[in-house]
Structures are given as C-alpha cells and as structure tokens.
Design an enzyme around this catalytic site. Structure first.
Site: not given
Length: 274
Positions: A154, A158
């Site tokens: 994740y 980002k």
C-alpha cells in the site's frame, strides 16, 4: 441537458464514500457540477442525490484507462473541466509475502495506475479547454513519506503517487501547460478503508498517529489546496516533517517504525478496534 462550456465541472473518483464523498460535497458547495465517479454506481448515485448542485453519478472502474477517458468526455459534455480528484483507493495490511497475488495487483492498479490514468485523461481534457484555473488533486498518504513495514505494498503505491504527482507537475511546467498538480498526504483517517483493516495486526501502526483524522477535515484541506499553489500538503504537517526526517536515516527510521507499531497497538486496543 448540457450546462454549457461556462459551467465549471469537477471529477472525483471513489466518491461514493469517505474522502471522495466529502470532497465532492465541498466542490458542489463551491458551485462545481461534480461528476461523482465510483465502481459502486449505487453509492455514487446516493452521493450525487445527497449533495445536489448539479452532481451526477458515473460508474467507473479506475483500473481501466478507457474509463477515465469516458469520465473526461462526460465532464466535457456538461461544461468546462477545471478540477480532477484522483481519490479512489484500496488498502490491505499484512506482511509483504502474505498478500495474495490478486491483492497486490489490486492495490497497484487502483492506487497507482488509477492515478496515472486519471491524470493523463485530465490533462488531455484540460489542455483542450485551457481557459480558467485547472487543478489535479491526487490523494497520497502519510505512508508515502517513508517506508512503512506492514503497509509495504500500500505505502509503495502511495510513494508512487507522490513521485508521479511531482514529476507530472514538472512535465506540465516545462511544456507551459497551466495545470497545478497537488498531492495531499493525510495521516490515518476514520474511513471505511481504515475500518476494514482495523482487526489486522499490521494495521496497528496507523493508530500511532496523535489522533485519527475525520474525513471531513481531510476534505476541507483537500479543497483548500485549490486556493493555493502548494504542490504537497502533509496532514498534519508536524508529523509529516517528522517522518520525512526519519526517512533520511533508513535504519533508524525502520527501528522507529517498530516503536510506532507498539504505540499504535496500545492506542488501538484502548479504542476497542483490535
């Protein structure tokens, strides 16, 4: 019915809930006709009905490049595309090797490729109607600022969003295209994205934040960026600078992340989330 080219239009992806819903609400309050895009068209329709102001739903899978071009075309039919918000995201919080192949692909395609496809579609549409101030707003994360064990895939997506946003702004500046690309990196916030992972051991580090943000305050900061020239906004800024400083010393930062994990575990337990 067409609203005419003088009407300011905004596109918000993942607008059926969470940040996207609140950002769409605030943009409608500013007078934008908002294309409320979400893979769950029922949620998109509910958001559009709730916020009113010329908002309308659009079924969209952000993993598909053509879906973004379709959203841009639909926005252009309603008016002048001035704002595009790449908000849609998914999160899974387990050790890197415990992710299924499908979850890795899902996070990369939604969180990173979705931002790339959306930004490209937005630039094409905005360059075709260059009058007025144009903005692309990409939702990053505090986890984009340094390595975050437990959120490895994740946070890597980002990191990609943050890097892409800055480099895209450079491309636009060098080409003389008057579009501002903003990246907002908020800390953990009380959204469905977080609640879905609240029982996972590896998600505890998110609760190491001084407090969990609300979707409303993140949306306020996101929309306020349209009035500024800021390319990167960390929320809160003090924690963002702390994390960026630790990132300069990788081994110290990684050891500190273990401390953050323990702090998060205690805070999450006190809140009854674990």
């Amino acid at each position: 019915m067409s609203l005419g080219q003088s009407e300011a239009v905004a596109v918000v992806t993942g607008a059926g809930r969470g940040f996207g819903k609140e950002i769409a609400r605030r943009l409608a309050g500013r007078g934008y006709a908002v294309l409320v895009a979400d893979i769950d068209v029922g949620a998109a329709a509910a958001t559009a009905d709730e916020i009113g102001g010329g908002a309308w739903p659009f079924e969209m899978d952000v993993r598909e490049a053509g879906a973004h071009r379709g959203a841009a075309a639909a926005a252009a039919e309603r008016g002048r595309l001035d704002v595009w918000v790449n908000n849609a995201g998914v999160m899974r919080t387990v050790k890197t090797w415990d992710h299924s192949d499908e979850d890795v692909r899902l996070m990369v395609e939604v969180n990173l490729l979705g931002v790339m496809w959306g930004s490209r579609a937005a630039v094409d549409a905005m360059r075709a109607a260059p009058d007025g101030r144009k903005h692309i707003l990409n939702l990053g994360s505090m986890s984009a600022l340094a390595p975050v064990p437990g959120l490895t895939v994740y946070s890597s997506t980002k990191h990609g969003v943050l890097g892409f946003s800055g480099a895209l702004q450079g491309d636009l500046m060098q080409a003389g295209v008057p579009i501002t690309v903003h990246c907002l990196c908020p800390d953990g916030a009380d959204t469905g994205l977080l609640r879905e992972q609240a029982g996972e051991k590896e998600s505890a580090i998110i609760w190491s934040a001084p407090r969990i943000l609300s979707p409303e305050e993140v949306a306020d900061r996101a929309v306020a960026l349209l009035d500024s020239g800021r390319l990167l906004e960390m929320m809160p800024r003090s924690r963002g600078w702390q994390i960026r400083l630790l990132a300069l010393f990788p081994r110290i930062g990684l050891r500190t992340s273990a401390l953050f994990q323990r702090i998060g575990e205690r805070r999450r337990a006190r809140e009854g989330r674990a």
